[in-house]
Write a protein that holds these residues in place. Structure first.
Motif, mmCIF file in Angstrom:
data_model
loop_
_atom_site.group_PDB
_atom_site.id
_atom_site.type_symbol
_atom_site.label_atom_id
_atom_site.label_comp_id
_atom_site.label_asym_id
_atom_site.label_seq_id
_atom_site.Cartn_x
_atom_site.Cartn_y
_atom_site.Cartn_z
ATOM 1 N N MET A 14 44.031 33.800 63.296
ATOM 2 C CA MET A 14 43.325 32.809 64.101
ATOM 3 C C MET A 14 42.120 33.431 64.814
ATOM 4 O O MET A 14 40.984 32.960 64.695
ATOM 5 N N ALA A 15 42.376 34.513 65.547
ATOM 6 C CA ALA A 15 41.312 35.146 66.328
ATOM 7 C C ALA A 15 40.305 35.841 65.412
ATOM 8 O O ALA A 15 39.106 35.850 65.696
ATOM 9 N N GLY A 16 40.792 36.403 64.298
ATOM 10 C CA GLY A 16 39.907 37.114 63.372
ATOM 11 C C GLY A 16 38.886 36.184 62.739
ATOM 12 O O GLY A 16 37.682 36.479 62.731
ATOM 13 N N VAL A 17 39.344 35.036 62.240
ATOM 14 C CA VAL A 17 38.424 34.077 61.617
ATOM 15 C C VAL A 17 37.433 33.560 62.658
ATOM 16 O O VAL A 17 36.220 33.494 62.412
ATOM 17 N N THR A 18 37.940 33.224 63.838
ATOM 18 C CA THR A 18 37.075 32.702 64.899
ATOM 19 C C THR A 18 36.000 33.721 65.276
ATOM 20 O O THR A 18 34.830 33.379 65.451
ATOM 21 N N TYR A 19 36.398 34.996 65.352
ATOM 22 C CA TYR A 19 35.457 36.052 65.723
ATOM 23 C C TYR A 19 34.373 36.238 64.655
ATOM 24 O O TYR A 19 33.182 36.329 64.972
ATOM 25 N N LEU A 20 34.787 36.256 63.403
ATOM 26 C CA LEU A 20 33.821 36.470 62.316
ATOM 27 C C LEU A 20 32.824 35.314 62.223
ATOM 28 O O LEU A 20 31.631 35.526 62.010
ATOM 29 N N VAL A 21 33.344 34.082 62.396
ATOM 30 C CA VAL A 21 32.473 32.909 62.318
ATOM 31 C C VAL A 21 31.371 32.984 63.381
ATOM 32 O O VAL A 21 30.238 32.581 63.177
ATOM 33 N N ARG A 22 31.709 33.564 64.528
ATOM 34 C CA ARG A 22 30.733 33.663 65.610
ATOM 35 C C ARG A 22 29.790 34.854 65.454
ATOM 36 O O ARG A 22 28.620 34.778 65.804
ATOM 37 N N VAL A 49 26.192 18.387 68.146
ATOM 38 C CA VAL A 49 27.579 18.872 68.204
ATOM 39 C C VAL A 49 28.303 18.242 69.398
ATOM 40 O O VAL A 49 29.393 17.684 69.266
ATOM 41 N N LEU A 50 27.675 18.313 70.561
ATOM 42 C CA LEU A 50 28.335 17.790 71.761
ATOM 43 C C LEU A 50 28.466 16.271 71.704
ATOM 44 O O LEU A 50 29.436 15.710 72.193
ATOM 45 N N ILE B 73 36.814 25.956 59.658
ATOM 46 C CA ILE B 73 36.148 24.647 59.686
ATOM 47 C C ILE B 73 35.849 24.205 61.122
ATOM 48 O O ILE B 73 34.735 23.805 61.442
ATOM 49 N N ILE B 74 36.861 24.295 61.979
ATOM 50 C CA ILE B 74 36.670 23.814 63.350
ATOM 51 C C ILE B 74 35.630 24.643 64.095
ATOM 52 O O ILE B 74 34.861 24.121 64.895
ATOM 53 N N ASN B 75 35.581 25.940 63.819
ATOM 54 C CA ASN B 75 34.689 26.811 64.573
ATOM 55 C C ASN B 75 33.366 27.107 63.871
ATOM 56 O O ASN B 75 32.551 27.879 64.376
ATOM 57 N N LEU B 76 33.145 26.454 62.714
ATOM 58 C CA LEU B 76 31.915 26.710 61.964
ATOM 59 C C LEU B 76 30.668 26.387 62.787
ATOM 60 O O LEU B 76 29.619 27.006 62.622
ATOM 61 N N ARG B 77 30.800 25.437 63.725
ATOM 62 C CA ARG B 77 29.640 25.102 64.556
ATOM 63 C C ARG B 77 29.154 26.312 65.348
ATOM 64 O O ARG B 77 27.971 26.414 65.661
ATOM 65 N N TYR B 78 30.059 27.260 65.642
ATOM 66 C CA TYR B 78 29.642 28.459 66.375
ATOM 67 C C TYR B 78 28.669 29.301 65.554
ATOM 68 O O TYR B 78 27.845 30.019 66.121
ATOM 69 N N SER B 79 28.791 29.228 64.223
ATOM 70 C CA SER B 79 27.850 29.961 63.365
ATOM 71 C C SER B 79 26.438 29.472 63.624
ATOM 72 O O SER B 79 25.498 30.258 63.763
ATOM 73 N N SER B 204 39.402 15.580 59.218
ATOM 74 C CA SER B 204 39.903 16.119 60.485
ATOM 75 C C SER B 204 38.826 16.040 61.562
ATOM 76 O O SER B 204 37.636 15.870 61.265
ATOM 77 N N SER B 205 39.219 16.185 62.820
ATOM 78 C CA SER B 205 38.243 16.102 63.903
ATOM 79 C C SER B 205 37.251 17.267 63.843
ATOM 80 O O SER B 205 36.066 17.101 64.133
ATOM 81 N N GLY B 206 37.729 18.444 63.438
ATOM 82 C CA GLY B 206 36.833 19.598 63.338
ATOM 83 C C GLY B 206 35.763 19.385 62.269
ATOM 84 O O GLY B 206 34.592 19.695 62.473
ATOM 85 N N PHE B 207 36.171 18.837 61.149
ATOM 86 C CA PHE B 207 35.242 18.609 60.047
ATOM 87 C C PHE B 207 34.256 17.491 60.387
ATOM 88 O O PHE B 207 33.105 17.516 59.971
ATOM 89 N N THR B 208 34.744 16.507 61.161
ATOM 90 C CA THR B 208 33.867 15.418 61.607
ATOM 91 C C THR B 208 32.707 15.970 62.427
ATOM 92 O O THR B 208 31.553 15.553 62.260
ATOM 93 N N ILE B 209 33.016 16.921 63.311
ATOM 94 C CA ILE B 209 31.974 17.524 64.153
ATOM 95 C C ILE B 209 30.915 18.183 63.273
ATOM 96 O O ILE B 209 29.716 18.022 63.492
#
Lengths: 105, 229
Positions: A14-22, A49-50, B73-79, B204-209
């Motif tokens: 979980m943390a690894g994927v999140t970290y790499l994506v950022r 996004v928001l 998918i959910i965190n792709l927006r951070y990219s 999913s909600s993440g993909f919708t974003i």
């Protein structure tokens, strides 16, 4: 109850994927982007996004629609008046709480 | 800009995060995790939507592949946000600095960072991440420990905090730039369409974003491109 080994495997994935994506884009895209389309795209992106994260979820965020809508309206008015993040968030919570208390009577 | 200025600017975010992560701590413990596990998840991830989805997958004993894909998918927006931060970074943002600062790119930290008129330095970004990180982690701890004591209507009312913060970020620019309003409306409309139609069961909600954000920003960039930004 989940054992520790399983928990840590989940946590690392979980943390690894999140970290790499950022982090990977932060390392790769180091030159200034000159392309006008990409610049404009990046300018609008956070608002988009928001926008999709906030609507319509905000009206369901308190568990009932009435307090959600009232909280949203209070927050929107204060945001329009350029109040700080904290003021807007606190006022929306208090408004939602007040509605919930009134509905309990 | 100094680390102190960053930490100060991060205080409103930290307070908002505190109430949101409070709910996360509460849910994690209610689902069967230990207090230290809930806190560790928050300290290692620093993200709301990703953690909630991750918690669900853990508690449902989902596969590691599902966990990885959901987070991606959910965190792709951070990219996309990291690319934008990279555009504003000054020369103090070395590779080690980027490895550290990348950890702390969140919706709110990003919005505050790119809203600055100056370029972004290592020290300011570090400060801007530290305070919200503390708020997020402490809030999780308090929710995990105290959540069962608070009445549920109080916990429910706190659920709007994060979204109200989003309003405070997106509404002020709308007053001076109607094009931003148009982009927000398109994105919000797409999100509503998915929510109120059978698409809800499919996307999913993440993909919708991701879909709504890319579509709305593309329309914005095509129709009202920024001359110099």
């Amino acid at each position: 109850m989940m054992d520790n080994k399983l928990f840590f495997t989940y946590l690392i994935v979980m943390a690894g994927v999140t970290y790499l994506v950022r982090t990977v884009p932060l390392l790769i895209f180091r030159k200034k982007i000159e392309n006008r389309f990409i610049k404009s795209f990046l300018f609008y992106m956070p608002y988009a996004v928001l926008g999709s994260m906030t609507f319509p979820t905000i009206i369901y965020s308190t568990g009932d629609m009435i307090s959600g809508i009232i909280g949203m309206l209070v927050g929107a008015v204060l945001a329009f008046k350029n109040k700080s993040l904290m003021t807007v968030a606190a006022a929306a919570c208090i408004a939602a709480l007040a509605v919930k208390l009134i509905m309990m009577i | 800009m100094t680390i102190k200025q960053g930490m100060k600017d991060g205080i409103p975010i930290a307070l908002g995060y505190h109430s949101v992560s409070f709910t996360f701590g509460l849910m994690a413990v209610a689902g069967g995790l230990k207090v230290w596990q809930a806190v560790l998840i928050s300290a290692a991830n620093l993200t709301s939507a990703g953690q909630l989805a991750g918690l669900d997958i853990m508690l449902a004993s989902g596969s590691m592949a599902e966990m990885a894909l959901a987070q991606f998918i959910i965190n792709l927006r951070y990219s996309l946000m990291s690319i934008a931060v990279s555009q504003k970074a000054d020369e103090s943002m070395t590779v080690p600095a980027r490895l550290g600062i990348g950890f702390g790119i969140t919706d709110e930290i990003f919005a505050l960072a790119v809203g600055q008129h100056e370029t972004l330095g290592r020290r300011y970004m570090t400060g801007l991440i530290i305070t919200p990180f503390i708020g997020w982690t402490l809030g999780t701890l308090m929710g995990a420990v105290l959540g069962s004591i608070l009445p549920s209507f109080v916990v429910d009312a706190l659920g709007i905090a994060l979204y109200a913060m989003f309003l405070a970020i997106i509404i002020p620019p709308v007053r001076v730039d109607i094009k931003v309003a148009a982009v927000i409306l398109i994105s919000a409309a797409l999100s509503c369409i998915r929510y109120y139609t059978p698409l809800k069961g499919v996307i999913s909600s993440g993909f919708t974003i991701i879909i709504a954000s890319i579509a709305a920003s593309t329309v914005g960039a095509l129709l009202f491109s920024k001359e110099n930004k």
